[in-house]
Enzyme design. Sequence first.
Site, PDB file in Angstrom:
ATOM      1  N   LYS A  13      83.116  50.794  -4.907  1.00 23.29           N
ATOM      2  CA  LYS A  13      83.306  49.741  -5.923  1.00 23.29           C
ATOM      3  C   LYS A  13      84.604  48.975  -5.665  1.00 23.29           C
ATOM      4  O   LYS A  13      84.623  47.749  -5.685  1.00 23.29           O
ATOM      5  CB  LYS A  13      83.369  50.345  -7.343  1.00 23.29           C
ATOM      6  N   ARG A  89      81.472  52.659 -18.814  1.00 24.44           N
ATOM      7  CA  ARG A  89      80.871  53.791 -18.121  1.00 24.44           C
ATOM      8  C   ARG A  89      80.374  54.882 -19.058  1.00 24.44           C
ATOM      9  O   ARG A  89      80.075  55.988 -18.621  1.00 24.44           O
ATOM     10  CB  ARG A  89      81.764  54.258 -16.999  1.00 24.44           C
ATOM     11  N   ARG A 128      89.959  59.159   1.609  1.00 22.88           N
ATOM     12  CA  ARG A 128      90.543  57.895   1.123  1.00 22.88           C
ATOM     13  C   ARG A 128      92.071  57.942   1.099  1.00 22.88           C
ATOM     14  O   ARG A 128      92.676  58.927   0.706  1.00 22.88           O
ATOM     15  CB  ARG A 128      90.031  57.593  -0.287  1.00 22.88           C
ATOM     16  N   ARG A 161      95.076  59.738  -3.876  1.00 18.70           N
ATOM     17  CA  ARG A 161      94.988  59.839  -5.334  1.00 18.70           C
ATOM     18  C   ARG A 161      94.933  61.292  -5.780  1.00 18.70           C
ATOM     19  O   ARG A 161      94.315  62.110  -5.126  1.00 18.70           O
ATOM     20  CB  ARG A 161      93.734  59.099  -5.827  1.00 18.70           C
ATOM     21  N   ARG A 172      83.869  64.638 -11.813  1.00 20.21           N
ATOM     22  CA  ARG A 172      83.599  63.192 -11.859  1.00 20.21           C
ATOM     23  C   ARG A 172      82.105  62.900 -11.647  1.00 20.21           C
ATOM     24  O   ARG A 172      81.541  62.012 -12.293  1.00 20.21           O
ATOM     25  CB  ARG A 172      84.448  62.458 -10.816  1.00 20.21           C
TER      26      ARG A 172
HETATM   27  P1  AP5 Z   1      86.323  52.944  -2.857  1.00 21.01           P
HETATM   28  O1  AP5 Z   1      85.975  51.517  -2.638  1.00 21.01           O
HETATM   29  O2  AP5 Z   1      87.738  53.295  -3.115  1.00 21.01           O
HETATM   30  O3  AP5 Z   1      85.330  53.624  -3.936  1.00 21.01           O
HETATM   31  P2  AP5 Z   1      85.222  53.459  -5.507  1.00 21.01           P
HETATM   32  O4  AP5 Z   1      83.772  53.365  -5.830  1.00 21.01           O
HETATM   33  O5  AP5 Z   1      86.108  52.373  -5.975  1.00 21.01           O
HETATM   34  O6  AP5 Z   1      85.736  54.906  -5.922  1.00 21.01           O
HETATM   35  P3  AP5 Z   1      86.671  55.398  -7.086  1.00 21.01           P
HETATM   36  O7  AP5 Z   1      86.977  56.829  -6.730  1.00 21.01           O
HETATM   37  O8  AP5 Z   1      87.825  54.497  -7.274  1.00 21.01           O
HETATM   38  O9  AP5 Z   1      85.735  55.376  -8.278  1.00 21.01           O
HETATM   39  P4  AP5 Z   1      85.909  56.148  -9.577  1.00 21.01           P
HETATM   40  O10 AP5 Z   1      84.865  55.573 -10.415  1.00 21.01           O
HETATM   41  O11 AP5 Z   1      85.875  57.634  -9.394  1.00 21.01           O
HETATM   42  O12 AP5 Z   1      87.423  55.849  -9.983  1.00 21.01           O
HETATM   43  P5  AP5 Z   1      88.089  54.896 -11.072  1.00 21.01           P
HETATM   44  O13 AP5 Z   1      89.384  54.477 -10.557  1.00 21.01           O
HETATM   45  O14 AP5 Z   1      87.153  53.885 -11.582  1.00 21.01           O
HETATM   46  O15 AP5 Z   1      85.815  53.746  -1.537  1.00 21.01           O
HETATM   47  C1  AP5 Z   1      86.012  55.136  -1.407  1.00 21.01           C
HETATM   48  C2  AP5 Z   1      86.368  55.460   0.058  1.00 21.01           C
HETATM   49  O16 AP5 Z   1      85.248  55.202   0.892  1.00 21.01           O
HETATM   50  C3  AP5 Z   1      87.529  54.610   0.630  1.00 21.01           C
HETATM   51  O17 AP5 Z   1      88.304  55.417   1.472  1.00 21.01           O
HETATM   52  C4  AP5 Z   1      86.814  53.485   1.400  1.00 21.01           C
HETATM   53  O18 AP5 Z   1      87.600  53.006   2.481  1.00 21.01           O
HETATM   54  C5  AP5 Z   1      85.556  54.192   1.867  1.00 21.01           C
HETATM   55  N1  AP5 Z   1      84.385  53.302   1.907  1.00 21.01           N
HETATM   56  C6  AP5 Z   1      84.029  52.354   1.003  1.00 21.01           C
HETATM   57  N2  AP5 Z   1      82.864  51.759   1.340  1.00 21.01           N
HETATM   58  C7  AP5 Z   1      82.465  52.381   2.500  1.00 21.01           C
HETATM   59  C8  AP5 Z   1      81.313  52.209   3.354  1.00 21.01           C
HETATM   60  N3  AP5 Z   1      80.359  51.297   3.077  1.00 21.01           N
HETATM   61  N4  AP5 Z   1      81.204  52.998   4.443  1.00 21.01           N
HETATM   62  C9  AP5 Z   1      82.175  53.930   4.723  1.00 21.01           C
HETATM   63  N5  AP5 Z   1      83.287  54.109   3.982  1.00 21.01           N
HETATM   64  C10 AP5 Z   1      83.420  53.353   2.867  1.00 21.01           C
HETATM   65  O19 AP5 Z   1      88.309  55.947 -12.277  1.00 21.01           O
HETATM   66  C11 AP5 Z   1      89.206  57.019 -12.136  1.00 21.01           C
HETATM   67  C12 AP5 Z   1      89.333  57.761 -13.441  1.00 21.01           C
HETATM   68  O20 AP5 Z   1      89.867  56.883 -14.453  1.00 21.01           O
HETATM   69  C13 AP5 Z   1      88.041  58.294 -14.063  1.00 21.01           C
HETATM   70  O21 AP5 Z   1      87.689  59.554 -13.510  1.00 21.01           O
HETATM   71  C14 AP5 Z   1      88.431  58.381 -15.542  1.00 21.01           C
HETATM   72  O22 AP5 Z   1      89.235  59.509 -15.788  1.00 21.01           O
HETATM   73  C15 AP5 Z   1      89.304  57.139 -15.729  1.00 21.01           C
HETATM   74  N6  AP5 Z   1      88.507  55.970 -16.154  1.00 21.01           N
HETATM   75  C16 AP5 Z   1      88.340  54.803 -15.461  1.00 21.01           C
HETATM   76  N7  AP5 Z   1      87.545  53.962 -16.142  1.00 21.01           N
HETATM   77  C17 AP5 Z   1      87.186  54.597 -17.274  1.00 21.01           C
HETATM   78  C18 AP5 Z   1      86.346  54.258 -18.368  1.00 21.01           C
HETATM   79  N8  AP5 Z   1      85.707  53.081 -18.434  1.00 21.01           N
HETATM   80  N9  AP5 Z   1      86.194  55.165 -19.368  1.00 21.01           N
HETATM   81  C19 AP5 Z   1      86.824  56.357 -19.329  1.00 21.01           C
HETATM   82  N10 AP5 Z   1      87.613  56.753 -18.325  1.00 21.01           N
HETATM   83  C20 AP5 Z   1      87.797  55.883 -17.304  1.00 21.01           C
END
Ligand code: AP5
Length: 216
Positions: A13, A89, A128, A161, A172
Site C-alpha cells: 500500500k 480498516r 522492509r 519498524r 496484524r
Molecule cells: P509496503 O508498501 O511498505 O506495504 P504496506 O502495505 O504499506 O504495509 P504496512 O506494513 O505499512 O501496512 P500495515 O497496514 O500493516 O501498516 P500501517 O502503517 O497502515 O511494502 C512492504 C515491503 O514489501 C517493502 O519492503 C516494499 O519494498 C516491498 N514491496 C512492496 N511491493 C512489492 C512488490 N510488488 N514486490 C516485491 N516487494 C514489494 O499500520 C500500522 C499500525 O498502525 C496498525 O497495525 C495499527 O496498529 C495502526 N493503525 C493504522 N491505521 C489504523 C486504523 N485505521 N485503525 C486502527 N489502527 C490503525
Amino acid sequence: MNILIMGGPGAGKGTMSAKITEKYNINHISTGDIFRSEISNQTDLGKLAKSYMDQGLLVPDEVTNQMVKSYLEHLEDPKNGFLLDGYPRTLDQALAFNELSEGTALAIDKVIAMELDFSVLAGRITGRRLCKNCGEIYHLVTKAPKKEGVCDVCGGELYQRKDDTEESLKVRLDEYTKQTQPVLDYYDEKGLVRHINADQPIEQVWQDVQAALEME
Ligand code: AP5
Ligand code: ZN
C-alpha cells in the site's frame, strides 16, 4: 479524485501510495504514518497508539476516527483529492467515514484492493527498511538500496519498524482478517472496488493500479 487503498500488512500500500499521490497530485493520508509521527513527537496520542501498534493491534476506532476527521478538516493544501491509506480498516470506521463524507467532496470514488497470499507477506515485512528522513520504502531483496543502510534518495539512515516482527505480523494478519476484510466487502457491495494482483513486480503492480484508476 478520492481514493482508498486497502490490503494486508506488507501488501504494498505504501509503495503504491507514493506513486499514486505523485502522479495524480493528491494528498497522501496514511493513518499508520500519522500515528508513527505522533509517536516520534511523544504526544499523548502517540503514547496511546504505541501501546497498540507495537503489538500489532488496531488503535481504538474512536481515537482513529477523530484523528482522521480533524486531519481532513485542517488539510492545508487540498490538491486534487486524497488517497486514504490504512483507513477505514474496521466496519465502524467505514460507517463513521461514510457519515462524514457521503454527498460531500470527501466521498470515495474508487477503492484499490491489493491482493496477495498471506504466505508472501512475512518475507515482505521482515525485509522492509525505511528511510528515517524521507520515508522512502526499501526491501533487502526486492528493492535494495545501492549502499547498505543508506537511502538512495536523500542519504538518510534506514531503519526497521518496531512492529515488523513475525510475532506482531501474526496479530496484524488476524486483525486484518477479522476487522478489515468486512470493510472490503462493504465497499465491494457499493461497486467501488478494483482488485489488483499485488504479487507481481512493483512496476507491473503499478501498471495495473494506473489502469484500474483510469478505467471508468
Ligand atoms: P509496503 O508498501 O511498505 O506495504 P504496506 O502495505 O504499506 O504495509 P504496512 O506494513 O505499512 O501496512 P500495515 O497496514 O500493516 O501498516 P500501517 O502503517 O497502515 O511494502 C512492504 C515491503 O514489501 C517493502 O519492503 C516494499 O519494498 C516491498 N514491496 C512492496 N511491493 C512489492 C512488490 N510488488 N514486490 C516485491 N516487494 C514489494 O499500520 C500500522 C499500525 O498502525 C496498525 O497495525 C495499527 O496498529 C495502526 N493503525 C493504522 N491505521 C489504523 C486504523 N485505521 N485503525 C486502527 N489502527 C490503525
Ligand atoms: Zn531518504
